[in-house]
Design a protein around this motif. Structure first.
Motif, PDB file in Angstrom:
ATOM      1  N   ALA A 479       0.115  -3.933  -5.855  1.00  0.00           N
ATOM      2  CA  ALA A 479       1.457  -3.681  -6.364  1.00  0.00           C
ATOM      3  C   ALA A 479       2.112  -2.626  -5.491  1.00  0.00           C
ATOM      4  O   ALA A 479       1.473  -1.623  -5.132  1.00  0.00           O
ATOM      5  CB  ALA A 479       1.412  -3.223  -7.813  1.00  0.00           C
ATOM      6  N   ASN A 480       3.368  -2.870  -5.141  1.00  0.00           N
ATOM      7  CA  ASN A 480       4.145  -1.939  -4.324  1.00  0.00           C
ATOM      8  C   ASN A 480       5.427  -1.567  -5.051  1.00  0.00           C
ATOM      9  O   ASN A 480       6.083  -2.424  -5.648  1.00  0.00           O
ATOM     10  CB  ASN A 480       4.545  -2.564  -2.982  1.00  0.00           C
ATOM     11  CG  ASN A 480       3.379  -2.743  -2.043  1.00  0.00           C
ATOM     12  OD1 ASN A 480       2.497  -1.895  -1.983  1.00  0.00           O
ATOM     13  ND2 ASN A 480       3.354  -3.849  -1.319  1.00  0.00           N
ATOM     14  N   VAL A 481       5.791  -0.294  -4.963  1.00  0.00           N
ATOM     15  CA  VAL A 481       7.111   0.174  -5.380  1.00  0.00           C
ATOM     16  C   VAL A 481       7.663   0.985  -4.213  1.00  0.00           C
ATOM     17  O   VAL A 481       6.989   1.907  -3.726  1.00  0.00           O
ATOM     18  CB  VAL A 481       7.050   1.042  -6.648  1.00  0.00           C
ATOM     19  CG1 VAL A 481       8.450   1.502  -7.030  1.00  0.00           C
ATOM     20  CG2 VAL A 481       6.407   0.282  -7.794  1.00  0.00           C
ATOM     21  N   ALA A 482       8.859   0.633  -3.751  1.00  0.00           N
ATOM     22  CA  ALA A 482       9.386   1.279  -2.554  1.00  0.00           C
ATOM     23  C   ALA A 482      10.864   1.575  -2.699  1.00  0.00           C
ATOM     24  O   ALA A 482      11.613   0.810  -3.326  1.00  0.00           O
ATOM     25  CB  ALA A 482       9.155   0.397  -1.324  1.00  0.00           C
ATOM     26  N   ARG A 483      11.274   2.674  -2.122  1.00  0.00           N
ATOM     27  CA  ARG A 483      12.686   3.025  -1.984  1.00  0.00           C
ATOM     28  C   ARG A 483      13.048   2.883  -0.515  1.00  0.00           C
ATOM     29  O   ARG A 483      12.544   3.607   0.330  1.00  0.00           O
ATOM     30  CB  ARG A 483      12.924   4.459  -2.442  1.00  0.00           C
ATOM     31  CG  ARG A 483      14.365   4.935  -2.310  1.00  0.00           C
ATOM     32  CD  ARG A 483      15.261   4.293  -3.344  1.00  0.00           C
ATOM     33  NE  ARG A 483      16.570   4.934  -3.405  1.00  0.00           N
ATOM     34  CZ  ARG A 483      17.545   4.541  -4.214  1.00  0.00           C
ATOM     35  NH1 ARG A 483      17.336   3.529  -5.040  1.00  0.00           N
ATOM     36  NH2 ARG A 483      18.699   5.153  -4.225  1.00  0.00           N
ATOM     37  N   ASP A 513       6.977  -5.239  -5.581  1.00  0.00           N
ATOM     38  CA  ASP A 513       6.179  -6.398  -5.182  1.00  0.00           C
ATOM     39  C   ASP A 513       4.875  -6.401  -5.969  1.00  0.00           C
ATOM     40  O   ASP A 513       4.236  -5.353  -6.139  1.00  0.00           O
ATOM     41  CB  ASP A 513       5.839  -6.349  -3.681  1.00  0.00           C
ATOM     42  CG  ASP A 513       6.944  -6.914  -2.819  1.00  0.00           C
ATOM     43  OD1 ASP A 513       8.055  -6.354  -2.862  1.00  0.00           O
ATOM     44  OD2 ASP A 513       6.692  -7.900  -2.109  1.00  0.00           O
ATOM     45  N   LEU A 514       4.484  -7.579  -6.426  1.00  0.00           N
ATOM     46  CA  LEU A 514       3.188  -7.771  -7.072  1.00  0.00           C
ATOM     47  C   LEU A 514       2.542  -8.971  -6.410  1.00  0.00           C
ATOM     48  O   LEU A 514       3.110 -10.070  -6.424  1.00  0.00           O
ATOM     49  CB  LEU A 514       3.366  -8.017  -8.570  1.00  0.00           C
ATOM     50  CG  LEU A 514       2.094  -8.217  -9.394  1.00  0.00           C
ATOM     51  CD1 LEU A 514       1.247  -6.950  -9.376  1.00  0.00           C
ATOM     52  CD2 LEU A 514       2.447  -8.607 -10.822  1.00  0.00           C
ATOM     53  N   GLY A 515       1.389  -8.765  -5.761  1.00  0.00           N
ATOM     54  CA  GLY A 515       0.833  -9.842  -4.953  1.00  0.00           C
ATOM     55  C   GLY A 515      -0.664 -10.017  -5.102  1.00  0.00           C
ATOM     56  O   GLY A 515      -1.369  -9.181  -5.677  1.00  0.00           O
ATOM     57  N   ILE A 516      -1.122 -11.133  -4.554  1.00  0.00           N
ATOM     58  CA  ILE A 516      -2.546 -11.450  -4.528  1.00  0.00           C
ATOM     59  C   ILE A 516      -2.871 -12.048  -3.168  1.00  0.00           C
ATOM     60  O   ILE A 516      -2.073 -12.797  -2.599  1.00  0.00           O
ATOM     61  CB  ILE A 516      -2.929 -12.430  -5.660  1.00  0.00           C
ATOM     62  CG1 ILE A 516      -4.439 -12.677  -5.667  1.00  0.00           C
ATOM     63  CG2 ILE A 516      -2.149 -13.731  -5.562  1.00  0.00           C
ATOM     64  CD1 ILE A 516      -4.908 -13.459  -6.883  1.00  0.00           C
ATOM     65  N   LYS A 517      -4.042 -11.699  -2.641  1.00  0.00           N
ATOM     66  CA  LYS A 517      -4.532 -12.265  -1.389  1.00  0.00           C
ATOM     67  C   LYS A 517      -5.962 -12.736  -1.604  1.00  0.00           C
ATOM     68  O   LYS A 517      -6.807 -11.975  -2.099  1.00  0.00           O
ATOM     69  CB  LYS A 517      -4.462 -11.245  -0.250  1.00  0.00           C
ATOM     70  CG  LYS A 517      -3.032 -10.891   0.134  1.00  0.00           C
ATOM     71  CD  LYS A 517      -2.928 -10.242   1.490  1.00  0.00           C
ATOM     72  CE  LYS A 517      -1.483 -10.149   1.928  1.00  0.00           C
ATOM     73  NZ  LYS A 517      -1.344  -9.607   3.301  1.00  0.00           N
ATOM     74  N   THR A 518      -6.225 -13.984  -1.225  1.00  0.00           N
ATOM     75  CA  THR A 518      -7.538 -14.567  -1.476  1.00  0.00           C
ATOM     76  C   THR A 518      -8.045 -15.304  -0.248  1.00  0.00           C
ATOM     77  O   THR A 518      -7.264 -15.830   0.545  1.00  0.00           O
ATOM     78  CB  THR A 518      -7.485 -15.557  -2.652  1.00  0.00           C
ATOM     79  OG1 THR A 518      -6.707 -16.699  -2.276  1.00  0.00           O
ATOM     80  CG2 THR A 518      -6.872 -14.920  -3.880  1.00  0.00           C
ATOM     81  N   SER A 519      -9.355 -15.335  -0.124  1.00  0.00           N
ATOM     82  CA  SER A 519     -10.035 -16.147   0.891  1.00  0.00           C
ATOM     83  C   SER A 519     -11.095 -16.978   0.183  1.00  0.00           C
ATOM     84  O   SER A 519     -11.743 -16.507  -0.762  1.00  0.00           O
ATOM     85  CB  SER A 519     -10.700 -15.264   1.952  1.00  0.00           C
ATOM     86  OG  SER A 519      -9.753 -14.456   2.616  1.00  0.00           O
ATOM     87  N   PHE A 520     -11.291 -18.213   0.635  1.00  0.00           N
ATOM     88  CA  PHE A 520     -12.286 -19.076   0.016  1.00  0.00           C
ATOM     89  C   PHE A 520     -12.751 -20.110   1.032  1.00  0.00           C
ATOM     90  O   PHE A 520     -12.345 -20.077   2.204  1.00  0.00           O
ATOM     91  CB  PHE A 520     -11.736 -19.734  -1.261  1.00  0.00           C
ATOM     92  CG  PHE A 520     -10.439 -20.456  -1.087  1.00  0.00           C
ATOM     93  CD1 PHE A 520     -10.392 -21.826  -0.926  1.00  0.00           C
ATOM     94  CD2 PHE A 520      -9.228 -19.760  -1.106  1.00  0.00           C
ATOM     95  CE1 PHE A 520      -9.200 -22.501  -0.771  1.00  0.00           C
ATOM     96  CE2 PHE A 520      -8.018 -20.424  -0.961  1.00  0.00           C
ATOM     97  CZ  PHE A 520      -8.007 -21.797  -0.784  1.00  0.00           C
ATOM     98  N   LEU A 521     -13.607 -21.020   0.605  1.00  0.00           N
ATOM     99  CA  LEU A 521     -14.227 -22.011   1.491  1.00  0.00           C
ATOM    100  C   LEU A 521     -14.896 -21.327   2.681  1.00  0.00           C
ATOM    101  O   LEU A 521     -14.714 -21.708   3.837  1.00  0.00           O
ATOM    102  CB  LEU A 521     -13.188 -23.035   1.977  1.00  0.00           C
ATOM    103  CG  LEU A 521     -12.590 -23.961   0.915  1.00  0.00           C
ATOM    104  CD1 LEU A 521     -11.599 -24.926   1.570  1.00  0.00           C
ATOM    105  CD2 LEU A 521     -13.683 -24.727   0.188  1.00  0.00           C
ATOM    106  N   ASP A 522     -15.663 -20.299   2.374  1.00  0.00           N
ATOM    107  CA  ASP A 522     -16.395 -19.586   3.413  1.00  0.00           C
ATOM    108  C   ASP A 522     -15.437 -19.007   4.454  1.00  0.00           C
ATOM    109  O   ASP A 522     -15.679 -19.062   5.662  1.00  0.00           O
ATOM    110  CB  ASP A 522     -17.403 -20.521   4.086  1.00  0.00           C
ATOM    111  CG  ASP A 522     -18.656 -19.803   4.533  1.00  0.00           C
ATOM    112  OD1 ASP A 522     -18.815 -18.629   4.135  1.00  0.00           O
ATOM    113  OD2 ASP A 522     -19.447 -20.407   5.268  1.00  0.00           O
ATOM    114  N   ASN A 523     -14.318 -18.454   3.984  1.00  0.00           N
ATOM    115  CA  ASN A 523     -13.285 -17.833   4.821  1.00  0.00           C
ATOM    116  C   ASN A 523     -12.551 -18.831   5.716  1.00  0.00           C
ATOM    117  O   ASN A 523     -11.889 -18.431   6.674  1.00  0.00           O
ATOM    118  CB  ASN A 523     -13.869 -16.708   5.686  1.00  0.00           C
ATOM    119  CG  ASN A 523     -14.162 -15.464   4.882  1.00  0.00           C
ATOM    120  OD1 ASN A 523     -13.516 -15.204   3.860  1.00  0.00           O
ATOM    121  ND2 ASN A 523     -15.149 -14.701   5.311  1.00  0.00           N
TER     122      ASN A 523
END
Length: 746
Positions: A479-483, A513-523
């Motif tokens: 999560a990001n909060v920015a000015r 901003d509210l985000g997600i980052k994922t890796s799968f299938l053995d990267n």
């Protein structure tokens, strides 16, 4: 991390096919570990997709759009619908462009994407670490650095159906164990696609060339010095529009009838008598600069110094009346810009419980303009009516910045950063009549004659707070909060209206901003997504003002705007050699407080309608609640590439990409005549790679389905009583071509 390898050099490495290293936070990191919404394109993918200029990057970054402008030096990027497109040379972009660590005050000087290592598109405010402004986002272009101990060369030639001819040459030369030089040269030519029936000439083609040289010196493992220099010259005759509709301009109507020109979406013809105006030397665009980056490892703490100096020179003029008559053939002039920047920063070692980065930044620019506007407005046999406005605009920016990251646990990280910025600007304007022209020309044109000086100073503190949490080793949420902040500017470097303040207030934004980052299938696959909400105040925007004489565009402050939405990226490598990606964005952006805009012509004739009302004798409309100009609601990109061996010495190369965007409104006032319908373009290529990549031959097609579209729709300044102009792209027609590359050595 040894200082001998600069950040930019390290970012060229890919430790595995699925790992992409970026410098979004001034450190070399895997993009999946960066708590930012970011799109990355490697140099290889840029070549494969035939991306040859910065505006083409919109094909790989869905959050990125390009705001076209009739004045080529005023075009620019938009991120999540937010960007600045202004004729004023003294108003900078909300989306900053950085090349090899140097912020470009005029981003159009990044003219060609040649010998690129990678490009990062960062969404949301980025002014904390990247120089100045960047209230909406950042395009970070990193070119390839010299390689120590490797002798290599590359030659490339592209030939296309619209007269396209591009050739590039690259040479990497080692000079001992600690020194290397990399030299790059390019030349681009394409035919014009706008035909001047009066002079039997074609416009809007490309005609440019340039050079870049880099020297890398690494005397020890602790010291690295990278010096860069570049030069580019562009003499393309652009950027001409054509009539989409014809109003009540009798002169245009008569010449259109005489030369058989039919206004409409398919119109590619004009009848200009002085296409490049009357200013000697037009058209000309020259960009040049030098920079140096020094990295020193001070026993764990890394010192980085980046020094940059750039000079741009433009001679631009346009036939404002768009006919063989001399009514408005003065509409441009001589523009000279230079900038100096210095950045110093210290960074702690990576991987510690507490990591920090701190720095100082200085930016100084000067923009000198000799602008002329007018012609034989009073009649073909009467004296010239020409106003001259000489402007000397100077801008200084000072900043101190820093950020601290605390790894509270192995999975939880908190980051806070701030930037204190001081902007100072000063402009002297001298407005007078062109010698020999009709006395009082300035007043007739609508300018205020005289010698005036304007100053402005602002101090701002912008900040950013970030939280990151690793749900699993392959899933991170953040999560990001920015000015964010963008400095002040001036409304125009040309005509001055007596009742319109030329000073433009700073632009500020609160972003979430509210985000997600994922890796799968053995990267071998990644999926990233983000929700965003951004609230701008005093947004700097350009409007079309019909209250002036002549009517024209000017930059002003909107009371505010809000943009919110969601974006997602999916990248998969299911089998070796096959890469698939799908990126998309939904943007809901609207003006919150934008009153007093000139009404579209159709809403004023025969009577005021659609909310238009007379205020001070002007028909104006309240644009609050209107969708943000140049901001399609939906946009997505699909891409696939496949490299498969067909023999022991040859690989088959296949690539395709498709980009689609929803309908786009080009006017802030909601003009129904300036809407581009939804459209998509499909591109593809097929080729062979021989001898381990030494030889490469690729045939390509752009806009396979021959989808016609425009890059801008606007009221025609030469036909203000109901006429509209359209600006087209060379990619609006299907194109075929062939590219051949030869690579020798490293």
């Amino acid at each position: 991390m040894a200082a001998a390898q600069s950040i930019e050099t390290q970012a060229t490495k890919r430790t595995a096919p699925e790992e992409i290293l970026v410098t979004a936070r001034k450190r070399v990191e895997n993009v999946q570990n960066v708590s930012e919404s970011i799109t990355v394109a490697s140099g290889a993918s840029i070549e494969r997709l035939q991306i040859v200029q910065p505006s083409d990057l919109t094909r790989i970054a869905p959050a990125l759009t390009f705001r076209d402008n009739p004045i080529p030096t005023s075009s620019g990027f938009a991120v999540r619908g937010i960007g600045t497109s202004s004729f004023s040379a003294t108003v900078e972009q909300s989306v900053s462009t950085v090349v090899d660590g140097v912020v470009l005050g005029q981003p159009q000087s990044a003219a060609s994407l040649i010998d690129i290592d990678h490009v990062e598109v960062l969404e949301g405010p980025q002014g904390l670490l990247f120089g100045k402004n960047a209230s909406a986002g950042l395009v970070n272009i990193v070119t390839k650095a010299p390689r120590l101990g490797e002798l290599g060369a590359e030659l490339g030639v592209t030939v296309g159906t619209d007269g396209e001819f591009r050739n590039t040459g690259i040479l990497n030369i080692p000079l001992g164990d600690a020194l290397a030089v990399r030299l790059v040269g390019f030349r681009n030519r394409t035919d014009g696609y706008i035909r001047n029936e009066y002079l039997n000439e074609s416009y809007n083609g490309e005609k440019n060339y340039g050079f870049r040289g880099k020297l890398l010196f690494e005397p020890s493992d602790n010291v690295s010095l990278l010096i860069s220099g570049d030069y580019a010259k562009d003499t393309s005759v652009c950027c001409f529009s054509t009539a989409r509709t014809l109003g009540s301009n009798a002169n245009l109507a008569n010449y259109f009838d005489l030369y058989g020109i039919v206004p409409g979406p398919d119109n590619r013809s004009v009848v200009a008598g002085m296409p490049v105006g009357t200013y000697p030397g037009a058209p000309l665009r020259v960009y040049k600069g030098v920079s140096g980056q020094l990295d020193v490892d001070l026993g764990g703490v890394t010192l980085t110094s980046i020094t940059g100096f750039r000079k741009n020179h433009y001679i631009l003029d346009f036939d404002g009346d768009q006919t063989p008559l001399e009514r408005f053939d003065y509409n441009g002039g001589d523009y000279r810009y230079r900038q100096f920047s210095q950045e110093l920063r210290l960074a702690s070692p990576a991987g510690q419980t507490i990591e920090w980065l701190a720095g100082l930044y200085y930016f100084n620019s000067r923009n000198v303009v000799d602008y002329r506007a007018g012609g034989r407005l009073l009649g073909p046999t009467l004296p010239l009516v020409v106003a001259v406005i000489d402007t000397d605009f100077r801008s200084k920016s000072y900043a101190g910045f820093g950020s601290v990251t605390w790894s509270a646990t192995d999975a939880l990280r908190l980051r806070v950063g701030g930037r204190l910025t001081r902007d100072e600007l000063r402009a002297r304007r001298v407005a007078f009549d062109l010698p020999g022209a009709y006395p009082g020309s300035s007043a007739i044109i609508g300018s205020t004659a005289g010698d005036t000086t304007e100053t402005g100073k602002t101090t701002n503190f912008s900040w950013k707070v970030t939280g990151e949490y690793d749900v699993t080793p392959d899933i991170m949420v953040y999560a990001n909060v920015a000015r964010g902040y963008k400095g002040p500017g001036l409304a125009s470097s040309g005509i001055i209206q007596p009742d319109v303040s030329p000073l433009i207030r700073p632009e500020e934004v609160m972003a979430y901003d509210l985000g997600i980052k994922t890796s799968f299938l053995d990267n071998r696959a990644t999926f990233n997504a983000a929700l965003f909400y951004e609230d701008f105040t005093d947004f700097q925007t350009q409007i079309y003002d019909t209250s002036t004489n002549p009517p024209g565009f000017r930059t002003t402050n909107a009371g505010g705007l809000r943009t919110k939405g969601v974006q997602a990226q999916l990248s998969v490598r299911p089998v070796p050699g096959l890469d698939l990606s799908a990126n998309g964005i939904y943007v809901d952006a609207e003006y919150r407080d934008l009153e007093g805009l000139s009404c579209p012509y159709a809403w004023t004739t025969p009577t005021l309608s659609n909310g238009c009302e007379l205020v001070g004798g002007r028909p104006v409309v309240n644009a609050s609640g209107n969708r943000l100009a140049n901001s399609p609601r939906f946009k997505f990109n699909l891409a696939a590439s496949y490299q498969v061996p067909v023999s022991s010495d040859a690989d088959l190369l296949l690539a395709t990409d498709y980009s689609w965007r929803s309908a786009e409104q080009f006017s802030a006032n909601g003009d129904p005549m300036t809407i581009q319908p939804a459209f998509g373009t499909w591109n593809g290529s097929i080729g062979l790679s021989l001898s381990g990549g030494m030889w490469e031959l690729r045939a390509f097609v752009r806009n396979l389905l021959d989808k016609h579209y425009v890059t801008l729709l606007a009221p025609n300044s030469a036909d203000t009583s109901g006429g509209y102009a359209q600006y087209l792209s060379r990619y609006s027609d299907r194109q075929f071509g062939v590219t051949m590359r030869v690579r020798l050595g490293g």
